[in-house]
Motif scaffolding. Structure first.
Motif, short mmCIF file in Angstrom:
data_model
loop_
_atom_site.label_atom_id
_atom_site.label_comp_id
_atom_site.label_asym_id
_atom_site.label_seq_id
_atom_site.Cartn_x
_atom_site.Cartn_y
_atom_site.Cartn_z
N PRO A 63 -3.82 5.64 4.25
CA PRO A 63 -4.19 5.68 5.37
C PRO A 63 -3.41 5.83 6.76
CG PRO A 63 -2.62 3.80 4.56
CD PRO A 63 -2.88 5.39 3.45
N PHE B 1 0.75 -1.25 0.06
CA PHE B 1 0.27 0.26 0.08
C PHE B 1 0.92 1.15 -0.35
CE2 PHE B 1 0.17 1.84 4.20
CZ PHE B 1 1.03 0.57 5.39
N LEU C 262 -5.66 0.46 7.14
CA LEU C 262 -5.80 0.80 5.78
C LEU C 262 -7.73 1.13 5.64
CD1 LEU C 262 -4.23 -2.12 3.53
CD2 LEU C 262 -3.17 -0.21 4.80
#
Length: 125
Positions: free
Chosen positions: A31, A26, A99
């Motif tokens: 996040p 990611f 996330l």
């Protein structure tokens, strides 16, 4: 998703240490991500959290003025600068992220969905 923490070690009281967390799977543009620690016999607790979409951080009172969380989006990494370390800062430190949420305050008051392996910090003379 992986979070890989490094940089722990032995440091004297009053010293400094910088932890790094390299993330993959990611990107640091939405996040919340942060650092938690777990000392022997104690519950895991948050020490610093960062909202990566707006760079808003959150620190609990016991580390304010001593710990600083930052990120380098070009390296997809997060750091924890720890200054004026105390023996009670001795713990295993974990990098963690959520996330599904972007709030640093929420992350520091919840249980993150993603965890990395810890790195041991020992503050002792």
């Amino acid at each position: 998703v992986q979070l890989q923490a490094s940089g722990g070690g032995l440091v004297q009281p009053g010293g400094s240490l910088r932890l790094s967390c390299a993330v993959s799977g990611f990107t640091l543009d939405r996040p919340a991500i942060g650092w938690f620690r777990e000392a022997p016999g104690k519950e895991r607790e948050a020490v610093a959290c960062l909202s990566t979409n707006n760079d808003i951080w959150y620190y609990p009172d016991f580390v304010k003025g001593r710990f600083t969380i930052s990120s380098d989006k070009s390296k997809n990494s997060v750091y924890l600068q720890m200054d004026n370390l105390r023996p009670e800062d001795t713990a295993v430190y974990y990098c963690a992220a959520d996330l599904g949420h972007s709030s640093s305050y929420y992350l520091c008051h919840s249980r993150p969905s993603e965890w990395g392996h810890g790195t041991l910090v020992t503050v002792s003379s």
